[in-house]
Every structure is written in structure tokens, then in C-alpha cells.
Design an enzyme around this catalytic site. Sequence first.
Site: not given
Length: 555
Positions: A282, A285, A301, A336
Site C-alpha cells: 500500500g 506513508r 511493497e 502500483c
Amino acid sequence: MFRFVVCRGVTARAPQKGLSWFSSFNLSSRSIHSIPFATVDIEEISGSQPAEVHNLVQGKWKGSSSWNILLDPLNGDPFIKVADVDEAGIQPYVESLSKCPKHGLHNPFKEPERYLLFGDISAKAAHMLSLPKVSDFFTRLIQRVAPKSYQQALGEVQVTQKFLQNFSGDQVRFLARSFGIPGNHLGQQSHGFRWPYGPVAIITPFNFPLEIPALQLMGALYMGNKPILKVDSKVSIVMEQMMRLLHYCGLPVDDVDFINSDGKTMNKILLEANPRMTLFTGSSRVADKLAVDLKGRIKLEDAGFDWKILGPDVQEEDYVAWVCDQDAYACSGQKCSAQSMLFMHENWSRTSLVSKIRDLAERRNLEDLTIGPVLTFTTEAMLEHMSKLLQIPGSKLLFGGEPLKNHSIPPIYGAIKPTAIYVPLEEILKKNTYELVTREIFGPFQIVTDYKRDQLSMVLDAVERMHAHLTAAVVSNDPLFLQEVIGNTVNGTTYAGLRARTTGAPQNHWFGPAGDPRGAGIGTPEAIKLVWSCHREIIYDVGPLPRHWEIPPST
């Protein structure tokens, strides 16, 4: 409203029925209602008949007194109810994880027959996903919650099916292969073993509702761990149904806990249950926060602002344009590994490449979901980012930059045309613009720039300064150019050559970031062993003692 079907394959060990198990489940001529593990009918999920997603803890499926209502991303109808666990309800999950010892549910010295069990489960689950009706069920379920084209959603199912096929039979126990080294004297040998962590956690995002959680879950189980699995609630119905399929295929019901909650509640579970390892896929942050909270016991990841460099050798222009369109805009850019920045050598700048990418992007439409809702950015937020970029000297809109029209996507989600913004390379490298330009917009949005022959070092500086190094592509068949770029970059999954891409990772190669000791991989034996096991060294020293041995002097 729903048919909750008893999972006939739920046992403590895989059913020993051989080929009869497969022949007893022929779906080719039966209706969707005959899928024995399914508790939802995709055709009936709607605002008037919302589906329900339950939690699984200590071997039991449970509802909740609090339900999170999800809106259909295409029309705004409240179409799924998710049983939401709040902070007051976490104790059963904490207890469940705490019951798993650090040495796991199995290891090379403990219940090794479970390696065979998971080989059997994988074979049966792979067979299930190969059946057209089951494959279609999961493909359309993915489309309902994370709208993407049928082919893109089907790709998730196919990768998962192939992965399970790859780890059928004896392949699970081969993951636990050990090695031995001769010792210093007779009777001494050192052996290295792959050892589970025991209680672990898996947290995965919305964009690949089946592939990411299924592959990481099975990897964790193969190595002997007991996972708690949390998938983004927007799409968790997909993995809930996959869990029921795995139970049908023989997965013991108390081997995995499955939870729906907000991030704050999950964070509290992690702090109280203290899993030995957590896999997080995800945002950077959240990843950095978890790394601190969990004292580094984590594999990541995280986000990727992924780049593609076009080298000096111009060829196969139509093909390269098509791959650029796929990399940037398939799944509405919500990968991603999506192409976030395109660096074009000046030779490519003189071609019609950009106009060809634009023509391909403009073919995309809502009707076939080749473009669709963006689930983490609103239209307003993406257009605001575009406006800031266009204030950079020399920047310009290449195409897109407009909201989608004639749709019923709710305003909590984004809906824009595939967009590309040109920003001069010199401006990108300026300190006050670099962070703005390299901000990841998880949608159909990319930055395009070009460079001259003597500016490759500036391109390499730009990619060096990026903080996430997930995927990359170097589009060139020039071996010296490839050598220069690959040798001076770090991205964990890098495609090189004329057909290089940034997206579309299959199950047959490693996918994951590099340059970070917390980096996780997915898909391959190496990835599974890295993420879901640790090294344990056992030194056997059984003698015999030398003849006439005597106690030596103190040292």
C-alpha cells in the site's frame, strides 16, 4: 437474499479423494447457483439486494453489529454490506493469533505432512479456478468492486490460478529445502532450514482484490505461518469468496483469520497481538508508520512512481505506443506498477509516438471499463494537481485533462480521461518542482518528458532521487545503453529491451521493490522464502568423543 452453502471440503486434512474430487465438480453445464463455495450471486448484487461480507476468526464466519455500507463505484448504489470490526471487537483476533507459537503451525520438524496438505489444496484450488464458471465468477466479482476491463480482471484470476498450479504437489515442501555442511569433526554437521515466523499479518490494497492477497496468503501458509488477512474493505468480498473456495478445497478453517476493519482498528490489533511479521502492500506513508509501530518486523511493497526510459534506437513505433498506453492507463492507472513518468530520447521526440499514445488513450471508454472510476483520488483532486503542474515553465497538456462525461460515478471517486502532462527535464530536476512532479497520482495520469543524447545523466539523476523503486522499463535493444541505465538504477522489477513494460507481471517472475531492506516480493519461490520464512541453523554434534579425551585447561 443469499444462499449460504455449507463448505463440504472443510476438514483438518485435505480430502483424499483423488480424481473423484475433480470429477464430482463439473460446472460446465450448471448455473452460477451451483458453485458450491459461493455465498453471493453477482447478478443479484444491487442497491435493493446488497451482498454481505463476513469476518472469519477462530474457524467461524461472523457478522457484526456494525455494517459498513459500500457504494457501487459505477452508479453510487449501496450495494455491499461489510461486517465491520471496531476496536471493542478485536479480542478474538488477538487471542487467535496469540495461540499460534513462534515455531508455526508446521516446520521441517513439526507436522511436515502439512507441506503435502498445502500442495493438495493448491492443486484443487488451481483446478477450481481453471473452470470457466468459477473463473468468470471471480472476474466479474472483481469488476463489480474495482471496475476494470474484463480482460484485465481475468488476468488476475489467471495469474492466481497459475500460481496455485505452480505450487501443487511437492512444490510446497521444496520451499522448505534445507542444506547441510560438514563440521569440524566426526558427528558434527550444520544444517540450514527455512523456518516460519508463526503468527503473521497480511494487509493488502484495493487494486488487485484477488491476486495480491491470494498469493501472499498462500505463501504465508506454505511456510507454516498463521495469518490474519485484511484486504481493503472496498473489495474484500472477492477474497472472502476466495477464502470459501480454499475451505472447500481442504484448507483448515482455523488456519487463517479474515477481518474487515478500518486502519486504526487494524493498527491496534497489530500492536496487541504482536505478529512476528507483517506484510503490507500500500501507501508509503502508512508503510513508514507501521515500520515504526512494529519495530521493523515488516515487509513492504509500497507505492511506486514508476518510470520508463525510451533509448536512442527508434523502432516498432506502434508497438511501443501500445505498451505505453497499457502501462499508463489500463485499470485506469490504478496499478502500483503503472507508468508514471515517460522519458523519451530526442530520437523518439521527433516521431509521432505521443500522438499515437493519445489516439490509443482516446479509444478507452466506460462502456467496456477500459477507463473507469478512480477509487483513491477524486476528479477535483486530480485536476487540481494537473493545474499545479501546468504552472511549471514549459509544461503543457498533451491530452486528456478533462472529467469523464455521461456517467453516474459517485463524486467520492474520480473520473477523468487518460491524461498526459509534458514537463521539461530541466524543470523536473529543480528542487522546488521535483516533489510536485513525482507525486504519485493513482489514476490515469502520467508525466512525459524528453532528453537529448548528452542528458542521460540528468535522467538517471531524476530516477535516483525517487524514493520508491518498484518497477521500471528500459525500452531499447542497444546493449550499451541498457548496460548504462540498468547499472545506474535500482528498481526491483525492471524490464529491458524493445518489448519492455512496467506492468503486467505474471506469476513466473519476482515482483517487488529493491533498494530497501524491508522490500517484499511476490510470486516466486524466492519471494515466498524471503517474505514468509527466516533462516534457522541447527548444528548437530553427536560425537563420538576422541579416545582418551580429558578435560583441557581453562581458556
